[in-house]
Design a protein around this motif. Structure first.
Motif, short mmCIF file in Angstrom:
data_model
loop_
_atom_site.label_atom_id
_atom_site.label_comp_id
_atom_site.label_asym_id
_atom_site.label_seq_id
_atom_site.Cartn_x
_atom_site.Cartn_y
_atom_site.Cartn_z
N THR A 115 -1.78 -13.46 -3.24
CA THR A 115 -2.21 -13.71 -4.61
C THR A 115 -1.97 -15.15 -5.05
O THR A 115 -2.81 -15.75 -5.72
N ALA A 131 -7.60 -9.78 -11.14
CA ALA A 131 -6.82 -9.01 -10.16
C ALA A 131 -6.23 -7.79 -10.87
O ALA A 131 -5.03 -7.76 -11.18
N TRP A 134 -2.88 -6.01 -9.65
CA TRP A 134 -1.68 -6.81 -9.43
C TRP A 134 -0.49 -6.26 -10.20
O TRP A 134 -0.51 -6.12 -11.43
#
Length: 234
Positions: A115, A131, A134
Motif C-alpha cells: 500500500t 483502497a 485497507w
C-alpha cells in the motif's frame, strides 16, 4: 466537462474485485482494468490465474490493459528494492495510458509493503488512491463479499492447516468460520492476506456472465493449486 478516469488494479481475485465493485458502487468512472502478469513470484502482485482476468474483464464490460512484468521475486536478497522495481512497472504502464487519470483502485487489506508503494506512486502521478479494504476487519470484509453475492473460488493454498480439500472450494460463511478457527490455532489470515491462499471471483453483481472452470488439483506436501484446463463465460 469530461469526468476524469479511474484505473482498477485488477487480478481477478477477491480483493481487487471487491475494490473495483466498491468503486463502481460509489460512482467512480472506472475506464480501465490493469493486470500485471509477473514472470514468477511477486511481492506486489497476485500471481496465480491472472490470465483469467481477460474473461473477467469481458464479463464486467471494462477494457483490460495487460502488463508483462519481467521480474521474479524468488531468491531476491533485498525485498524493498524488488518491491520498488515491481512498482516501477506499474507506474510506467499508468503513465503510458492515454487517460486523464483521477486515481487507481487497489485491494490491499493489511500489507503496508504494497500500500505504501502504491500510495507513493499515486503521489508522484498526482492522482488518488481508492483502497476500500485497507485496515478493515477481515471477517467483516469476507461477510460483505458473500452478502453481495460474490462467488469466490480458492485456487491456491500455502499455509499450515489448509489441506488439499480447500482447493476449488467456495469461500462462503462456513469456510470463513473455519478460517477463523485456523486463524486462532495457526495464525492463518482469514482473507489469506499473507499468501496463505489465493482466489478467483467467478461471479459477482458487476459481472454479466459467470466464469465456468474445468480444472485438476495439484498437491505438493504442504501446498497446492488448481490447474485450470478450460475456462469460459457461462
Amino acid at each position: 466537462m469530461n469526468q476524469q478516469a479511474w484505473v482498477s488494479l485488477f487480478s481477478g481475485g477477491k480483493d481487487s474485485s471487491w475494490a473495483l465493485y466498491r468503486a463502481l458502487e460509489d460512482g467512480l468512472n472506472v475506464e480501465r482494468l490493469l493486470t500485471v502478469h509477473p514472470a514468477g513470484d511477486s511481492y506486489m502482485y497476485h500471481v496465480p490465474a491472472t490470465t483469467l482476468a481477460t474473461l473477467a474483464a469481458e464479463s464486467i464490460g471494462i477494457p483490460l490493459v495487460n502488463v508483462d512484468g519481467d521480474f521474479d521475486a524468488e531468491n531476491v536478497e533485498d525485498a524493498g528494492e524488488q518491491g520498488d522495481k515491481e512498482t516501477e512497472t506499474l507506474e510506467t504502464a499508468l503513465r503510458d495510458l492515454d487517460l486523464d487519470l483521477a486515481g487507481v483502485t487497489a485491494g490491499a487489506v493489511e500489507s503496508e509493503f504494497q500500500t505504501h508503494r502504491i500510495q507513493d506512486l499515486c503521489d508522484r502521478l498526482g492522482i488518488d488512491l481508492f483502497a476500500p479494504l485497507w485496515q478493515e476487519d477481515p471477517r467483516e470484509l469476507g461477510d460483505a463479499m458473500i452478502d453481495a453475492e460474490f462467488e469466490i473460488t480458492i485456487i491456491q493454498v500455502a499455509a499450515y492447516g489448509l489441506d488439499e480439500s480447500w482447493l476449488g472450494r467456495t469461500l462462503n460463511k462456513q469456510a470463513l468460520d473455519e478460517l477463523e478457527e485456523l486463524n486462532d490455532e495457526y495464525g492463518v489470515h482469514i482473507l489469506g492476506e499473507g499468501g496463505e491462499f489465493e482466489t478467483l471471483v467467478t461471479d459477482a453483481p458487476h459481472m454479466e456472465r459467470p466464469i465456468e472452470l474445468e480444472y485438476d488439483t495439484e498437491w505438493d506436501g504442504d501446498r497446492g493449486r488448481i490447474r485450470i484446463s478450460d475456462a469460459e463465460l457461462g
